[in-house]
Write an enzyme that holds these catalytic residues in place. Structure first.
Site, PDB file in Angstrom:
ATOM      1  N   HIS A 282       0.898  -1.262  -0.072  1.00  4.49           N
ATOM      2  CA  HIS A 282      -0.085  -0.026   0.191  1.00  4.49           C
ATOM      3  C   HIS A 282       0.928   1.281   0.064  1.00  4.49           C
ATOM      4  O   HIS A 282       0.514   2.173   0.790  1.00  4.49           O
ATOM      5  CB  HIS A 282      -1.105  -0.055   1.253  1.00  4.49           C
ATOM      6  CG  HIS A 282      -1.917  -1.036   1.301  1.00  4.49           C
ATOM      7  ND1 HIS A 282      -3.234  -0.935   0.687  1.00  4.49           N
ATOM      8  CD2 HIS A 282      -1.893  -2.397   1.575  1.00  4.49           C
ATOM      9  CE1 HIS A 282      -4.035  -1.909   0.888  1.00  4.49           C
ATOM     10  NE2 HIS A 282      -2.965  -3.053   1.447  1.00  4.49           N
TER      11      HIS A 282
ATOM     12  N   ASN B  58     -10.272  -2.714   2.508  1.00  7.80           N
ATOM     13  CA  ASN B  58      -9.981  -2.868   1.034  1.00  7.80           C
ATOM     14  C   ASN B  58     -11.266  -2.469   0.505  1.00  7.80           C
ATOM     15  O   ASN B  58     -12.170  -2.634   0.888  1.00  7.80           O
ATOM     16  CB  ASN B  58      -9.525  -4.111   0.793  1.00  7.80           C
ATOM     17  CG  ASN B  58      -7.906  -4.057   1.089  1.00  7.80           C
ATOM     18  OD1 ASN B  58      -7.140  -3.346   1.285  1.00  7.80           O
ATOM     19  ND2 ASN B  58      -7.465  -5.662   1.184  1.00  7.80           N
TER      20      ASN B  58
HETATM   21 FE1  HDD Z   1      -2.522  -4.881   5.411  1.00 12.27          FE
HETATM   22  C1  HDD Z   1      -1.147  -1.952   5.047  1.00 12.27           C
HETATM   23  C2  HDD Z   1      -5.503  -3.460   4.129  1.00 12.27           C
HETATM   24  C3  HDD Z   1      -3.756  -7.789   5.202  1.00 12.27           C
HETATM   25  C4  HDD Z   1       0.337  -6.199   6.894  1.00 12.27           C
HETATM   26  N1  HDD Z   1      -3.139  -3.026   4.661  1.00 12.27           N
HETATM   27  C5  HDD Z   1      -2.365  -1.949   4.822  1.00 12.27           C
HETATM   28  C6  HDD Z   1      -3.287  -0.772   4.318  1.00 12.27           C
HETATM   29  C7  HDD Z   1      -4.472  -1.300   3.998  1.00 12.27           C
HETATM   30  C8  HDD Z   1      -4.382  -2.634   4.324  1.00 12.27           C
HETATM   31  C9  HDD Z   1      -5.621  -0.661   3.557  1.00 12.27           C
HETATM   32  C10 HDD Z   1      -2.792   0.731   4.099  1.00 12.27           C
HETATM   33  C11 HDD Z   1      -2.890   1.350   5.228  1.00 12.27           C
HETATM   34  C12 HDD Z   1      -2.638   2.760   4.956  1.00 12.27           C
HETATM   35  O1  HDD Z   1      -3.192   3.289   4.013  1.00 12.27           O
HETATM   36  O2  HDD Z   1      -1.519   3.223   5.364  1.00 12.27           O
HETATM   37  N2  HDD Z   1      -4.392  -5.696   4.830  1.00 12.27           N
HETATM   38  C13 HDD Z   1      -5.290  -4.857   4.452  1.00 12.27           C
HETATM   39  C14 HDD Z   1      -6.451  -5.877   4.385  1.00 12.27           C
HETATM   40  C15 HDD Z   1      -6.226  -7.128   4.450  1.00 12.27           C
HETATM   41  C16 HDD Z   1      -4.541  -6.990   4.958  1.00 12.27           C
HETATM   42  C17 HDD Z   1      -7.911  -5.352   4.149  1.00 12.27           C
HETATM   43  C18 HDD Z   1      -6.776  -8.406   4.869  1.00 12.27           C
HETATM   44  C19 HDD Z   1      -8.097  -8.301   5.073  1.00 12.27           C
HETATM   45  N3  HDD Z   1      -1.898  -6.684   5.832  1.00 12.27           N
HETATM   46  C20 HDD Z   1      -2.592  -7.814   5.918  1.00 12.27           C
HETATM   47  C21 HDD Z   1      -1.946  -9.111   6.424  1.00 12.27           C
HETATM   48  C22 HDD Z   1      -0.695  -8.404   7.093  1.00 12.27           C
HETATM   49  C23 HDD Z   1      -0.965  -6.954   6.666  1.00 12.27           C
HETATM   50  C24 HDD Z   1      -2.242 -10.290   6.760  1.00 12.27           C
HETATM   51  C25 HDD Z   1       0.234  -8.914   8.001  1.00 12.27           C
HETATM   52  C26 HDD Z   1       0.321 -10.003   8.575  1.00 12.27           C
HETATM   53  N4  HDD Z   1      -0.800  -4.068   5.806  1.00 12.27           N
HETATM   54  C27 HDD Z   1       0.213  -4.758   6.485  1.00 12.27           C
HETATM   55  C28 HDD Z   1       1.276  -3.884   6.795  1.00 12.27           C
HETATM   56  C29 HDD Z   1       1.098  -2.549   6.327  1.00 12.27           C
HETATM   57  C30 HDD Z   1      -0.580  -3.002   5.606  1.00 12.27           C
HETATM   58  C31 HDD Z   1       2.720  -4.435   6.351  1.00 12.27           C
HETATM   59  C32 HDD Z   1       1.875  -1.716   5.270  1.00 12.27           C
HETATM   60  C33 HDD Z   1       1.974  -0.571   5.870  1.00 12.27           C
HETATM   61  C34 HDD Z   1       1.203  -0.372   6.979  1.00 12.27           C
HETATM   62  O3  HDD Z   1       0.521  -1.511   7.114  1.00 12.27           O
HETATM   63  O4  HDD Z   1       1.050   0.706   7.648  1.00 12.27           O
HETATM   64  O5  HDD Z   1       1.636  -3.848   8.374  1.00 12.27           O
END
Ligand code: HDD
Length: 742
Positions: free
Chosen positions: A118, A191
Site C-alpha cells: 500500500h 479494502n
Molecule cells: Fe494490510 C497496510 C489492508 C492483510 C500487513 N493493509 C495496509 C493498508 C491497508 C491494508 C488498507 C494501508 C494502510 C494505509 O493506508 O496506510 N491488509 C489490508 C486488508 C487485509 C490486509 C484489508 C486483509 C483483510 N496486511 C494484511 C496482513 C498483514 C498486513 C495479513 C500482515 C500480517 N498491511 C500490513 C502492513 C501495512 C499494511 C505491512 C503496510 C503499511 C502499513 O501496514 O501501515 O503492516
C-alpha cells in the site's frame, strides 16, 4: 537598526549596487558572489523577500518587510540562500556554513521507508455522522448519538506498486479509515474487496513477495501479470475467490469515490452488558459503483498516472464531497454456526441477501490535506486500534494483522512516538505513563511516571477505569496448541463461483479477458495450466474461454479439498453494473472543440453538464483555446495530444467543418474518437464531425450510444444517456474475445 556590511571590498561594493540576486545561484557574467547577496541598507535581523524585476526583465527576489523571513531550523535569519559560504570567490566551501549544512543534512533525510505494501496512497479529511444508533448492540461512543459527527481521515491506496507507481494498476485498493472518536482512535483498515487472498497471516509475506517485482530483476512494477504471482496463487487454492474479484473490474475502479469499502473480517460489537454481536463493515459509495475497462486503464496510466489522486483532489476542492454510507451486517453465534462457511475465514463473505446491510452512518470527505507528507504519508493505521464496544474475532488473518501494523509503523516512522504526530494523535484526552524515546513531544507531567503510586489525585497521574475502559470480550478458548487449518476453511471454490455467476455477461467477459491477459504474461505453461485447472472448479465456461484464449488444452480440474457447491444463489450486490450510478453527477465530459464550432450548441451542452452536477473539460487543437461561431472564445484545458478520451467518462465532438477537416488528419484526434468508441463511451457528435469518424474508420459502426448534437435541445438528451455507465452492447458486438468459444 541600520547595519553596515563588514566584509571584503567586493561586499562593500554590493551595497552600492541595486540588490538583484540571481535566484538560480549561478555565476553569470563573472559577478562577484557578494554582489548577488542582498544586504539591504535598512536590514533588521529578520529580512524578508518580495519580487522585483531583474536586469533582463526576469523576476527576482529582494528583501521585503511584510513577508516572513527565511530562517534556519534554529530560527536564525538567513541573509543569502543562493550561495554557500566560501573562502574567496572561487575557493572551497567552509564547514562553518551552518545554514548550508543544516539544509543539506535535512534534505538527505527527507525520505522515510515507503510502506511495504500500500505504498502508493492518497488521503483526505472528513467526518463520520451517525444516522442510526447502534446503542442496542455496541457501547462504542461513536455509535450512541444520532447526528453526532466524528472527525475522520481516509487513505486510499494500491497494494503492490511502489510509492511512485501509477494509479490504474490492476490491483486491490486499500480503504483505510481513521475515526478520531471520543474514546480513542478507531482504525478500520479495509479494502475495496470484501475478501482476501489468504486465510492465515503467516502467508502474507509470501503473497506479497510473489506479487511484488521479482527479486532478481525488480520488475514488473505494480502488476500481478507475471509468473511469481500466478505461481503462488495457483499453489494456494484459497486465493481463488479473491482472484475472481481482482480479475473483475473492481480492480480498475474509475475513482476512489466510486469504490465500496469493506472491513473484510468479522469483528465483534460489544454492548453495555458485555454481550457480543458479530459484525461485518461496509462502506457504500453514494456515487454508485464505477470502473474503467482494461484497455482504458492501460492508457490512463500513460496519460495521467495520478488519475485517481487528481480526481479526489479536484472533486473535494470543487465542493463535490464524496460520500459513503456505513453499513453493518449483524449476526449472532447461531447464524455463524448455521452459515455454510466459517465467519472467521477472510476468503468468504456473507451475501447481503442472507444478512442485510443496515445503514447506520455516513462518511463525507470534505477537506484535502495541507501537506501530503505530514498527513497522508505519516498517517499510521493499526488494526489493533479499536475503541471500547468494538472487538476482534479470532479470524487468523486479523489476529496476525494486529501484530503487523504496530510493528511496521515503528520501522516506518522511526520510533515509538508516532502517535505524537498530529495526524495520528487522538483528538480525545489522553493520559498514560509511556515516556521518552525518539522525538518524544508529550512526556507525562509531574513526579509520578509509574503506577500504582501514592502521589494522590493531582500529582499521581491517571488511574485505570474499569467501567469506561476497554475490556476484551470474555470468549472462551480451549484446545491443544497446534498449527492447523480448521476443516471449516476448506471450501475454496463455491463462493468464487457465486461471485462469477452474480456478474452480468459483460462483467463475466471482463473477468475472462483479464485472466487471459494476465496468464499470457506468464511464461511457464505449467503455471498457466494449473490456474485453468482451478477455474474448472469454479465455472467450466470460464475455464474453457481462458484455455482457448491461451491456446491451451483443458487440463484436469485441480484436486479440491471440498467439492464446489454449484447452486449458491447469485447475489446482485456483487455486480458493479447492477449497482452503478443513477446520474452523470460527479463525472466528467470531454469536449473536443475547434474554431468555428457552434456556440449555441456548446453553451447548451455545458449548461446541461452543469445542471447534472457533472464537470466538463475542453480539448482543443491548441492549448490557447478556440473561437466559437459567434466569436466568443473558450479556453482549453488540454491540447489534444495531452487530453486523450480515456480521461473522460463520455465525450462530445463539437467541431466546425474546417475543424473536422483539420482533425481528421491528426492521429491524436482519431485516437480520441476510436478509443471513446472502443471503450463503449457515450459520444455526442456534431454533424460537422463526420469526417473525423470516416477517417478513423468507424463511421459505419456508430450505434445508438453515438448521439447527435445538432440542436441545443440535443444536449439534455445526450447527458441523460450518459447516466448509464457505458454502452456495453457495443463491446459484445465488436470484440473478438466476446465471441462464443468454439
Ligand atoms: Fe494490510 C497496510 C489492508 C492483510 C500487513 N493493509 C495496509 C493498508 C491497508 C491494508 C488498507 C494501508 C494502510 C494505509 O493506508 O496506510 N491488509 C489490508 C486488508 C487485509 C490486509 C484489508 C486483509 C483483510 N496486511 C494484511 C496482513 C498483514 C498486513 C495479513 C500482515 C500480517 N498491511 C500490513 C502492513 C501495512 C499494511 C505491512 C503496510 C503499511 C502499513 O501496514 O501501515 O503492516
Amino acid at each position: 537598526m541600520a547595519r553596515k556590511p563588514v566584509a571584503s571590498q567586493a561586499a562593500s561594493k554590493s551595497c552600492a549596487t541595486p540588490a538583484t540576486p540571481d535566484v538560480a545561484g549561478g555565476d553569470k557574467g563573472g559577478e562577484s558572489s557578494a554582489k548577488r547577496s542582498p544586504v539591504p541598507d535598512d536590514a533588521d535581523l529578520a529580512p524578508s523577500f518580495g519580487e522585483a524585476q531583474g536586469e533582463g526583465g526576469e523576476t527576482h527576489q529582494i528583501a521585503r518587510s511584510d513577508v516572513a523571513a527565511l530562517t534556519t531550523q534554529q530560527g536564525i535569519p538567513v541573509a543569502d540562500d543562493q550561495n554557500s559560504l566560501r573562502q574567496g570567490e572561487r575557493g572551497p566551501t567552509l564547514l562553518e556554513d551552518f545554514h548550508f549544512r543544516e539544509k543539506i543534512f535535512h534534505f538527505d533525510h527527507e525520505r522515510i521507508p515507503e510502506r511495504v505494501v500500500h505504498a502508493r496512497g492518497y488521503g483526505a479529511h472528513g467526518f463520520f455522522e451517525l444516522t442510526d444508533s447502534l446503542a442496542d448492540v455496541s457501547r462504542a461512543d461513536i455509535f450512541q448519538r444520532v447526528g453526532e459527527r466524528t472527525p475522520a481521515f481516509v487513505r486510499f491506496s494500491t497494494v503492490a506498486g511502489a510509492k511512485g507507481s501509477f494509479d490504474l494498476a490492476r490491483d486491490v485498493r486499500g480503504f483505510a479509515v481513521k475515526l478520531y472518536t471520543q474514546e480513542g482512535n478507531w482504525d478500520l483498515v479495509g479494502n475495496n474487496i470484501p475478501v482476501f487472498f489468504i486465510q492465515d497471516a503467516l502467508k502474507f509475506p509470501d503473497l506479497v513477495h510473489s506479487v511484488k517485482p521479482a527479486p532478481d530483476r525488480e520488475f514488473p512494477q505494480a502488476a500481478s501479470a507475471h509468473d511469481n504471482f500466478w505461481d503462488f496463487v495457483s499453489l494456494t487454492p484459497e486465493s481463488f475467490h479473491m482472484i475472481m474479484w481482482t480479475m473483475s473490474d473492481r480492480a480498475i475502479p474509475r475513482s476512489f469515490r466510486t469504490m465500496e469499502g469493506f472491513g473484510v473480517h468479522t469483528f465483534r460489537l460489544i454492548d453495555a452488558e458485555g454481550q457480543s454481536t458479530f459484525v461485518k463493515f461496509h462502506w457504500k459509495p453514494k456515487q454508485g459503483l464505477q470502473s474503467v475497462v482494461w484497455n482504458e486503464a492501460v492508457k490512463i496510466n500513460g496519460a495521467d498516472p495520478d488519475f485517481h489522486r487528481r480526481d479526489l483532489w479536484d472533486a473535494i476542492n470543487a465542493g463535490d464531497f464524496p460520500e459513503w454510507e456505513l453499513g453493518v451486517q449483524l449476526f449472532d453465534d447461531a447464524f455463524a454456526d448455521s452459515f455454510d462457511f466459517d465467519v472467521l475465514d477472510a476468503t468468504k463473505l456473507i451475501p447481503e441477501e442472507l444478512v442485510p446491510v443496515r445503514i447506520v452512518g455516513r462518511l463525507v470527505l470534505d477537506r484535502v490535506v495541507d501537506n501530503f507528507f505530514a498527513e497522508t504519508e505519516q498517517v499510521a493505521f493499526c488494526t489493533q486500534n479499536v475503541p471500547p464496544g468494538v472487538d476482534f474475532s479470532n479470524d487468523p488473518l486479523l489476529q496476525g494483522r494486529n501484530f503487523s501494523y504496530l510493528d511496521t509503523q515503528i520501522k516506518r516512522l522511526g520510533g515509538p512516538n508516532f502517535t505524537h504526530i498530529p495526524i495520528n494523535a487522538p483528538k480525545c484526552p489522553m493520559a498514560h505513563f509511556q515516556q521518552d524515546g525518539h522525538m518524544a513531544m508529550r512526556n507525562p507531567r509531574g513526579r509520578a511516571n509509574y503506577e500504582p503510586n501514592s502521589w494522590g489525585p493531582t500529582e499521581g497521574g491517571p488511574r485505570e477505569d474499569p467501567v469506561r475502559g476497554f475490556s476484551s470480550y470474555a470468549e472462551t478458548a480451549d484446545g491443544p496448541k497446534q498449527r492447523v487449518r480448521a476443516a471449516s476453511f476448506a471450501d475454496h471454490y463455491s463462493q468464487a463461483r457465486q461471485f462469477f455467476t452474480s456478474q452480468t455477461a459483460i462483467e463475466q467477459k471482463h473477468i475472462g479477458d483479464a485472466l487471459v491477459f494476465e496468464l499470457s504474461k506468464v511464461e511457464r505453461l505449467d503455471i498457466r495450466s494449473r490456474v485453468v485447472s482451478h477455474l474448472l472448479n469454479i465455472d467450466a465456461s470460464l475455464a474453457a474461454k481462458v484455455a482457448d484464449g491461451l491456446g491451451l488444452s483443458l487440463p484436469d480440474p485441480a484436486a479440491a479439498a471440498r467439492p464446489t457447491v454449484t447452486n449458491l444463489p447469485p447475489s446482485d450486490k456483487l455486480s458493479i453494473i447492477k449497482n452503478g450510478p443513477e446520474s452523470f453527477k460527479g463525472r466528467k465530459l470531454g469536449i473536443l472543440l475547434t474554431n468555428g464550432a457552434e456556440a449555441a450548441m456548446f453553451q447548451a451542452l455545458t449548461a446541461a453538464v452543469e445542471a447534472e452536477g457533472a464537470v466538463y473539460e475542453v480539448v482543443a487543437p491548441q492549448i490557447g483555446g478556440v473561437t466559437l461561431s459567434d466569436g466568443s472564445t473558450v479556453a482549453a484545458k488540454h491540447k489534444i495530444d495531452g487530453g486523450p478520451s480515456v480521461l473522460f467518462d463520455a465525450v462530445a465532438i463539437l467541431v466546425s467543418a474546417e475543424g473536422a477537416a483539420l482533425l481528421s488528419r491528426d492521429a491524436a484526434a482519431k485516437d480520441f474518437v476510436t478509443d471513446a468508441f472502443a471503450h463503449c463511451k457515450f459520444i455526442g457528435i456534431a454533424a460537422e464531425a463526420e469526417a473525423i469518424f470516416a477517417k478513423s474508420g468507424i463511421a459505419e459502426e456508430l450505434d445508438e450510444a453515438c448521439l447527435p448534437l445538432g440542436r441545443p435541445a440535443d444536449a439534455k438528451t445526450f447527458i441523460v444517456a450518459c447516466r448509464s455507465l457505458r454502452h456495453w452492447p457495443r463491446e459484445l458486438a465488436v470484440d473478438l474475445d466476446a465471441q462464443p468459444v468454439p
